[in-house]
Structure formats: C-alpha cells, structure tokens
Design an enzyme around this catalytic site. Structure first.
Site, PDB file in Angstrom:
ATOM      1  N   CYS A 139       0.837  -1.202   0.000  1.00 48.44           N
ATOM      2  CA  CYS A 139       0.000   0.000   0.000  1.00 48.44           C
ATOM      3  C   CYS A 139       0.873   1.253   0.000  1.00 48.44           C
ATOM      4  O   CYS A 139       1.357   1.687   1.057  1.00 48.44           O
ATOM      5  CB  CYS A 139      -0.937   0.003   1.202  1.00 48.44           C
ATOM      6  SG  CYS A 139      -2.052   1.436   1.249  1.00 48.44           S
ATOM      7  N   CYS A 142      -0.554   4.090   2.039  1.00 45.77           N
ATOM      8  CA  CYS A 142      -0.379   3.930   3.482  1.00 45.77           C
ATOM      9  C   CYS A 142       1.062   4.226   3.911  1.00 45.77           C
ATOM     10  O   CYS A 142       1.292   4.890   4.925  1.00 45.77           O
ATOM     11  CB  CYS A 142      -0.721   2.504   3.910  1.00 45.77           C
ATOM     12  SG  CYS A 142      -2.317   1.899   3.358  1.00 45.77           S
ATOM     13  N   ASP A 143       2.020   3.714   3.160  1.00 46.44           N
ATOM     14  CA  ASP A 143       3.403   3.671   3.632  1.00 46.44           C
ATOM     15  C   ASP A 143       4.393   4.518   2.852  1.00 46.44           C
ATOM     16  O   ASP A 143       5.559   4.612   3.232  1.00 46.44           O
ATOM     17  CB  ASP A 143       3.888   2.214   3.624  1.00 46.44           C
ATOM     18  CG  ASP A 143       3.051   1.320   4.533  1.00 46.44           C
ATOM     19  OD1 ASP A 143       2.570   1.825   5.565  1.00 46.44           O
ATOM     20  OD2 ASP A 143       2.879   0.136   4.217  1.00 46.44           O
TER      21      ASP A 143
END
Length: 320
Positions: A139, A142-143
């Site tokens: 992701c 997300c990261d």
C-alpha cells in the site's frame, strides 16, 4: 434439518480488522449483543503494518498491531462477544441464517455483518515476506510517506500500480516501476501520466527474483530481464507490490452478488447486500479506497444498517 441445539445470535460479525471491530462497537452500544468471530488472522491486515500515521487521533503515529489491540479492547469493553474462530460455512437461503464455525459449531444468526477484508496478492518470494513491514509494502498510499526523499520500486502494470507510482513520485527521489511484460495494462491516460513524470523510470520485461536487504530492512531488488536474459539490481529502500488484491469472500459466493474480482456488491450508499439481513463492510466490498479509516467508517454504516433492519423486523417498516 437444523439442529435444535444451535446457538441463536441476533447479530453475527464475521472478521476482525477496523470494519469488524467498529461494527462490533456500534452494535454492542445499540444492545444488539453482537458476537464477532475474528477469523484466522486476528486484527486483519493492519497487524502486519508497522507505523500507522494516517489514522486520526494518533498524532505521533501508532504501530498497526497496537492499534488493532486497542480496537479489540474497546469492542470488548462495550460488551461485544469476541471469539477466536473461523467461519467455515454459511447458508443464507433462509432466516435465521445458518453458520458453521471451525467446521463443527453451528450458529443461527438473525443478521450477519461480513467484514472479512481482502488480502494483497504477493509475488511469492521468501524475501518479500521476510521484509514485509520493513520496507516491503502492498500500500503506497499507506506507507509511501516513510520513504520520503528515497529511491523505491513498485511492481505492477495496471491502473492501481500506475496511480501508486504517481503517488510515490511526489514523495520519493526516484521510483522504479517494474513491469513483467512489454507493455502496461493501465489505461492510456494513466500511462501518459507515468511517462510524463520525470522521476519514474519504467523497466519492462523484468521479473523480481529477490528482495535484497541486510536482514533488517530493504536495500534493493534483484531483477531478471526476460528478453536479454540478464540480471540487474536496483538500489531501493522501499519495495511496493501493486498486483492486486483478493477479497476474502469465496465463502459467500453461492449466496451474494459480487463483481468479477469477488468484491461483494452493496446497494446504493448502504452496506446492504442482495440478501436482506446480510451486510458487508470494509475491504470485502471496497476495491477502490482500501484504507483503515474507510473500513472503520463502513463498519459503522453496517452496524446502523443492521440496527435499522432489526427494528423494522420487530416493529414493521419505518415510514418514509
């Protein structure tokens, strides 16, 4: 014939993670006495995530496992019955619905909230799993922030991979986009955007043979060119996989309407499925956003939809 001794449950939640636990919190506070079966992977995909910095309420960030432990504790505190177990069979042909847990325990549920999530597709490399959460991620949204100013690689050829590559390009110094075949699968519009982003370098006809690291974090990736039969290495600190997700919904395929990929279809802006009394929330019905906060939000929606449904069954439909 149904067994006479089956446990009767007003609200059954299948799966944990942000959506399942949020549904449990809301239904418990509504006195629906929910029972939640965690599934084999307690806490969902977030328990494999290290730092979470994009969930509101955690100004200093939080470890994914710690965050889900808090969800679990809160759901338990407000009265949800949280049980470790895996739902192995369902029968939605009539209400109450027949559910089997761990292949043996029978349950009759007046309503069911499905929160089984989706699992990222991986390349199948041992090194990929070794560095999961330590430089390997599925992701970028997300990261990606954790790799600001660094060089990273992303595997994939579709619209999602292109979109995530563009997201990374805003944060990272250089983005290697690794494509197994000679062309993209992404739409022409997305390809055009990738090709016109200076710090994205696309490598076609390459397969990833190994994610390289020092035993603690990612340091690169070893690639193989299918045309030249040459090996090459890219030096990166982040390695993202964007080859798709598999919704954990196979169990419900005989009963529920799904799209071609297996995501459960819900009606309008609700969490209602084609079977009255069965609701779906989180990544099991969301092929687009797949974020912890959107999953939690849809868990709240499922709980409210479930509460309304039970009220209608008990008191008759609400007047519009």
């Amino acid at each position: 014939m149904r067994e006479a001794q089956q446990e009767r449950i007003k609200c059954l939640i299948i799966g944990s993670g942000p959506s399942g636990y949020t549904a449990a919190i809301y239904t418990a506070r509504a006195d629906l006495k929910p029972v939640l079966y965690t599934g084999l992977f307690i806490g969902g995909q977030l328990t494999k995530t290290s730092d979470v910095e994009n969930y509101p309420g955690y100004p200093d960030g939080v470890m994914g496992a710690e965050m889900m432990a808090g969800f679990h504790k809160q759901a338990s505190r407000v009265g949800a019955d949280l049980r470790i177990g895996d739902v192995s069979a369902v029968d939605f042909s009539q209400s109450p619905f027949s559910v089997t847990v761990d292949g043996e325990k029978g349950i009759l549920a007046d309503t069911v909230i499905i929160a089984t999530g989706a699992t990222p597709k991986w390349l199948g490399l041992a090194s990929e799993q070794q560095y999961a959460g330590a430089g390997v991620s599925a992701c970028a949204t997300c990261d990606g922030f954790f790799f600001k100013g660094q060089d990273v690689a992303i595997v994939g050829a579709g619209d999602t991979a292109a979109e995530e590559a563009l997201h990374l390009a805003k944060l990272c110094k250089k983005v290697y986009m690794l494509v197994r075949k000679a062309s993209f699968k992404a739409s022409k519009a997305m390809v055009h955007r990738v090709e016109n982003t200076p710090n994205i370098k696309v490598l076609f006809n390459v397969e990833v043979k190994e994610v390289l690291g020092d035993g603690v974090k990612v340091q690169g990736a070893r690639l193989f060119n299918n045309i030249t039969d040459e090996e090459l290495t890219v030096d990166v600190t982040g390695f993202f996989v964007a080859i798709g997700h598999h919704p954990n919904t196979d169990l419900f395929r005989p009963w529920l309407t799904m799209d071609k990929a297996g995501y459960i279809k819900t009606k309008g802006c609700s969490t209602r499925t084609n079977v009255p009394g069965v609701f779906c929330c989180g990544d099991a019905q969301d092929p687009v956003y797949r974020q912890a906060i959107t999953a939690a939000g849809s868990g709240c929606m499922a709980a409210l939809d479930c509460e309304r449904f039970l009220s209608e069954m008990e008191q008759g439909p609400f007047e519009s």
